[in-house]
Design a protein around this motif. Structure first.
Motif, PDB file in Angstrom:
ATOM      1  N   MET A 139     -48.160  48.711 -14.446  1.00 26.18           N
ATOM      2  CA  MET A 139     -47.088  48.424 -15.391  1.00 26.18           C
ATOM      3  C   MET A 139     -46.393  47.134 -14.976  1.00 26.18           C
ATOM      4  SD  MET A 139     -43.638  50.689 -16.299  1.00 26.18           S
ATOM      5  CE  MET A 139     -44.576  52.127 -16.840  1.00 26.18           C
ATOM      6  N   VAL A 140     -45.962  46.345 -15.934  1.00 32.27           N
ATOM      7  CA  VAL A 140     -45.027  45.262 -15.640  1.00 32.27           C
ATOM      8  C   VAL A 140     -43.644  45.895 -15.660  1.00 32.27           C
ATOM      9  CG1 VAL A 140     -44.067  43.050 -16.339  1.00 32.27           C
ATOM     10  CG2 VAL A 140     -46.517  43.480 -16.619  1.00 32.27           C
ATOM     11  N   ALA A 141     -43.099  46.157 -14.469  1.00 30.27           N
ATOM     12  CA  ALA A 141     -41.838  46.883 -14.355  1.00 30.27           C
ATOM     13  C   ALA A 141     -40.633  46.007 -14.670  1.00 30.27           C
ATOM     14  CB  ALA A 141     -41.697  47.469 -12.956  1.00 30.27           C
ATOM     15  N   GLU A 142     -40.779  44.700 -14.473  1.00 36.65           N
ATOM     16  CA  GLU A 142     -39.722  43.754 -14.810  1.00 36.65           C
ATOM     17  C   GLU A 142     -40.376  42.518 -15.404  1.00 36.65           C
ATOM     18  OE1 GLU A 142     -36.656  43.006 -11.918  1.00 36.65           O
ATOM     19  OE2 GLU A 142     -37.115  44.860 -10.840  1.00 36.65           O
ATOM     20  N   LEU A 143     -39.945  42.152 -16.601  1.00 36.66           N
ATOM     21  CA  LEU A 143     -40.493  41.020 -17.335  1.00 36.66           C
ATOM     22  C   LEU A 143     -39.356  40.196 -17.905  1.00 36.66           C
ATOM     23  CD1 LEU A 143     -42.856  39.550 -18.953  1.00 36.66           C
ATOM     24  CD2 LEU A 143     -42.343  41.178 -20.783  1.00 36.66           C
ATOM     25  N   GLY A 144     -39.435  38.886 -17.744  1.00 35.52           N
ATOM     26  CA  GLY A 144     -38.463  38.003 -18.374  1.00 35.52           C
ATOM     27  C   GLY A 144     -39.035  36.607 -18.498  1.00 35.52           C
ATOM     28  N   PHE A 145     -38.615  35.898 -19.535  1.00 38.38           N
ATOM     29  CA  PHE A 145     -39.069  34.513 -19.687  1.00 38.38           C
ATOM     30  C   PHE A 145     -38.026  33.712 -20.447  1.00 38.38           C
ATOM     31  CE2 PHE A 145     -41.343  37.510 -22.391  1.00 38.38           C
ATOM     32  CZ  PHE A 145     -41.088  37.093 -23.690  1.00 38.38           C
ATOM     33  N   VAL A 146     -37.843  32.479 -19.980  1.00 41.59           N
ATOM     34  CA  VAL A 146     -36.862  31.550 -20.527  1.00 41.59           C
ATOM     35  C   VAL A 146     -37.528  30.200 -20.685  1.00 41.59           C
ATOM     36  CG1 VAL A 146     -34.740  30.253 -20.022  1.00 41.59           C
ATOM     37  CG2 VAL A 146     -34.827  32.708 -19.576  1.00 41.59           C
ATOM     38  N   GLY A 147     -37.269  29.524 -21.786  1.00 48.60           N
ATOM     39  CA  GLY A 147     -37.809  28.184 -21.993  1.00 48.60           C
ATOM     40  C   GLY A 147     -37.489  27.690 -23.385  1.00 48.60           C
ATOM     41  N   ASP A 148     -38.155  26.610 -23.778  1.00 50.94           N
ATOM     42  CA  ASP A 148     -37.950  26.121 -25.137  1.00 50.94           C
ATOM     43  C   ASP A 148     -38.627  27.064 -26.129  1.00 50.94           C
ATOM     44  OD1 ASP A 148     -40.705  25.474 -25.175  1.00 50.94           O
ATOM     45  OD2 ASP A 148     -40.336  23.376 -24.663  1.00 50.94           O
ATOM     46  N   ALA A 149     -38.459  26.767 -27.406  1.00 50.26           N
ATOM     47  CA  ALA A 149     -38.946  27.688 -28.434  1.00 50.26           C
ATOM     48  C   ALA A 149     -40.446  27.910 -28.339  1.00 50.26           C
ATOM     49  CB  ALA A 149     -38.562  27.162 -29.820  1.00 50.26           C
ATOM     50  N   ASP A 150     -41.200  26.856 -28.040  1.00 50.75           N
ATOM     51  CA  ASP A 150     -42.650  27.002 -27.949  1.00 50.75           C
ATOM     52  C   ASP A 150     -43.048  27.879 -26.770  1.00 50.75           C
ATOM     53  OD1 ASP A 150     -43.021  25.425 -30.175  1.00 50.75           O
ATOM     54  OD2 ASP A 150     -43.450  23.591 -29.037  1.00 50.75           O
ATOM     55  N   HIS A 151     -42.362  27.698 -25.642  1.00 48.74           N
ATOM     56  CA  HIS A 151     -42.679  28.496 -24.451  1.00 48.74           C
ATOM     57  C   HIS A 151     -42.411  29.976 -24.712  1.00 48.74           C
ATOM     58  CE1 HIS A 151     -43.334  29.230 -20.191  1.00 48.74           C
ATOM     59  NE2 HIS A 151     -42.170  29.845 -20.101  1.00 48.74           N
ATOM     60  N   VAL A 152     -41.258  30.282 -25.268  1.00 42.97           N
ATOM     61  CA  VAL A 152     -40.919  31.680 -25.541  1.00 42.97           C
ATOM     62  C   VAL A 152     -41.855  32.268 -26.585  1.00 42.97           C
ATOM     63  CG1 VAL A 152     -39.133  33.195 -26.485  1.00 42.97           C
ATOM     64  CG2 VAL A 152     -38.525  31.443 -24.811  1.00 42.97           C
ATOM     65  N   ALA A 153     -42.184  31.491 -27.607  1.00 48.01           N
ATOM     66  CA  ALA A 153     -43.107  31.992 -28.641  1.00 48.01           C
ATOM     67  C   ALA A 153     -44.475  32.293 -28.055  1.00 48.01           C
ATOM     68  CB  ALA A 153     -43.221  30.981 -29.776  1.00 48.01           C
ATOM     69  N   SER A 154     -44.935  31.463 -27.133  1.00 44.26           N
ATOM     70  CA  SER A 154     -46.230  31.702 -26.502  1.00 44.26           C
ATOM     71  C   SER A 154     -46.221  32.995 -25.708  1.00 44.26           C
ATOM     72  CB  SER A 154     -46.577  30.519 -25.591  1.00 44.26           C
ATOM     73  OG  SER A 154     -47.763  30.778 -24.860  1.00 44.26           O
ATOM     74  N   TRP A 155     -45.158  33.219 -24.944  1.00 48.79           N
ATOM     75  CA  TRP A 155     -45.058  34.464 -24.181  1.00 48.79           C
ATOM     76  C   TRP A 155     -44.911  35.661 -25.107  1.00 48.79           C
ATOM     77  CZ3 TRP A 155     -44.498  35.906 -18.863  1.00 48.79           C
ATOM     78  CH2 TRP A 155     -44.889  34.887 -17.972  1.00 48.79           C
ATOM     79  N   ASP A 156     -44.112  35.523 -26.163  1.00 51.55           N
ATOM     80  CA  ASP A 156     -43.977  36.615 -27.123  1.00 51.55           C
ATOM     81  C   ASP A 156     -45.320  37.028 -27.706  1.00 51.55           C
ATOM     82  OD1 ASP A 156     -41.264  37.183 -27.030  1.00 51.55           O
ATOM     83  OD2 ASP A 156     -40.740  35.765 -28.604  1.00 51.55           O
ATOM     84  N   ALA A 157     -46.172  36.041 -27.938  1.00 53.26           N
ATOM     85  CA  ALA A 157     -47.472  36.326 -28.538  1.00 53.26           C
ATOM     86  C   ALA A 157     -48.436  36.982 -27.563  1.00 53.26           C
ATOM     87  CB  ALA A 157     -48.088  35.035 -29.088  1.00 53.26           C
ATOM     88  N   ASP A 158     -48.200  36.788 -26.259  1.00 56.14           N
ATOM     89  CA  ASP A 158     -49.178  37.218 -25.263  1.00 56.14           C
ATOM     90  C   ASP A 158     -48.894  38.556 -24.600  1.00 56.14           C
ATOM     91  OD1 ASP A 158     -50.815  35.081 -25.615  1.00 56.14           O
ATOM     92  OD2 ASP A 158     -50.228  34.014 -23.787  1.00 56.14           O
ATOM     93  N   VAL A 159     -47.635  38.832 -24.262  1.00 53.77           N
ATOM     94  CA  VAL A 159     -47.379  39.855 -23.248  1.00 53.77           C
ATOM     95  C   VAL A 159     -47.759  41.265 -23.679  1.00 53.77           C
ATOM     96  CG1 VAL A 159     -45.612  38.521 -22.089  1.00 53.77           C
ATOM     97  CG2 VAL A 159     -44.945  40.080 -23.919  1.00 53.77           C
ATOM     98  N   ARG A 160     -47.765  41.551 -24.970  1.00 58.38           N
ATOM     99  CA  ARG A 160     -48.132  42.899 -25.422  1.00 58.38           C
ATOM    100  C   ARG A 160     -49.435  42.908 -26.210  1.00 58.38           C
ATOM    101  NH1 ARG A 160     -43.805  45.617 -28.776  1.00 58.38           N
ATOM    102  NH2 ARG A 160     -45.087  47.470 -28.396  1.00 58.38           N
ATOM    103  N   SER A 161     -50.168  41.825 -26.155  1.00 54.89           N
ATOM    104  CA  SER A 161     -51.401  41.714 -26.942  1.00 54.89           C
ATOM    105  C   SER A 161     -52.620  41.541 -26.052  1.00 54.89           C
ATOM    106  CB  SER A 161     -51.289  40.522 -27.904  1.00 54.89           C
ATOM    107  OG  SER A 161     -50.159  40.657 -28.734  1.00 54.89           O
TER     108      SER A 161
END
Length: 300
Positions: free
Chosen positions: A239-261
């Protein structure tokens, strides 16, 4: 290797639930989309009404905590159909009253803290919700934040086994998470298959720091893949017990697209748990306290 900063939050279960019980979900809040189950550490209650959340994460110190407040956590998660992940941190959150690493280590080995662990786990054992207990996380951290991190690996493993033996007797229905950051030496701290039901990893990305220090922003795969590969050797769910990401809109969008897919790519990954709170321990190189909250993690 990407530097991983660890963290802790000075919220009791009672404070967390008091906020969450009265909170109204923020309509602009969102969590990464995808098929993997998702949880939150959410002391502000921003995701109190989020239907997709299936795991509620709480942090407890094992000293100076009001354990009856756990009844609120039980009610809160039962109403929402969520399981509980509880991180027990072996210290007090009152900074000027904390032990040293040596005092903690010798105290555990000599039995000084046996009753402390039993008291906390007995309270957790009364909760009638699916429960995972995570004790003394990120023991492979080297920043100096945690008084249980950076010990001789054998000493840590001995302490972990002693505490889990006590906790398992007091909370026999709980699962137990062993939770390193996931660095190259993580296996040195492994306490043995009988003491681990699931391996928890931490994954944080601060885009501006990565650009300045590493030369480019890191993707989810850049950070998580090597940690996942190391964790596979134990043959346990991950499990990823702690997850967080901060950055510009493109960086956050990339992580949003990846972490649960990434279920197909990481078949042993059971869930991810977002850390919806500002950092409390300074990031290196003058980057301060990143704000991982979903309302604040997109930088202009």
């Amino acid at each position: 290797m990407t530097l991983q900063i660890s963290r802790t939050i000075s919220w009791s279960a009672g404070m967390l639930l008091a906020v969450a019980l009265s909170a109204t979900a923020v309509s602009s809040q969102s969590l990464p989309a995808g098929d993997l189950p998702i949880g939150v550490f959410d002391p502000g209650g921003d995701f109190s009404e989020a239907k997709e959340v299936s795991i509620e994460h709480l942090f407890l110190p094992w000293e100076d905590v009001f354990l009856p407040s756990l009844a609120e956590a039980e009610a809160y998660t039962a109403e929402r159909g969520r399981s509980l992940l509880v991180t027990i941190e072996p210290w007090t959150w009152t900074r000027d009253e904390r032990n040293s690493p040596t005092v903690l280590q010798t105290g555990i080995a000599s039995g000084v803290y046996d009753e402390t662990m039993k008291t906390v786990c007995t309270a957790l054992g009364t909760i009638k919700r699916p429960l995972t207990i995570r004790w003394a996380q990120e023991m492979d951290d080297t920043t100096g934040q945690f008084i249980w991190a950076g010990w001789n690996p054998d000493a840590y493993a001995d302490a972990y086994r002693r505490m889990i033996d006590i906790c398992r007797e007091a909370a026999p229905d709980a699962r137990f998470m062993w939770s390193p950051l996931g660095f190259e030496n993580m296996a040195e701290y492994y306490p043995g298959d009988d003491y681990v039901d699931i391996v928890g990893l931490s994954v944080f990305s601060l885009g501006p720091w990565e650009k300045q220090v590493l030369g480019r922003e890191q993707s989810f795969d850049d950070i998580f893949a090597p940690r996942y590969q190391r964790a596979l050797q134990f043959g346990k769910p991950i499990m990823v017990a702690e997850l967080g990401f901060v950055g510009d809109a493109d960086h956050v969008a990339s992580w949003d697209a990846d972490v649960r897919s990434k279920a197909a790519q990481y078949p042993e990954l059971d869930a991810v748990v977002y850390f919806n709170q500002q950092e409390v321990y300074p990031w290196p190189d003058g980057f301060g306290l990143p704000d991982w909250r979903r309302t604040q993690n997109v930088l202009n």
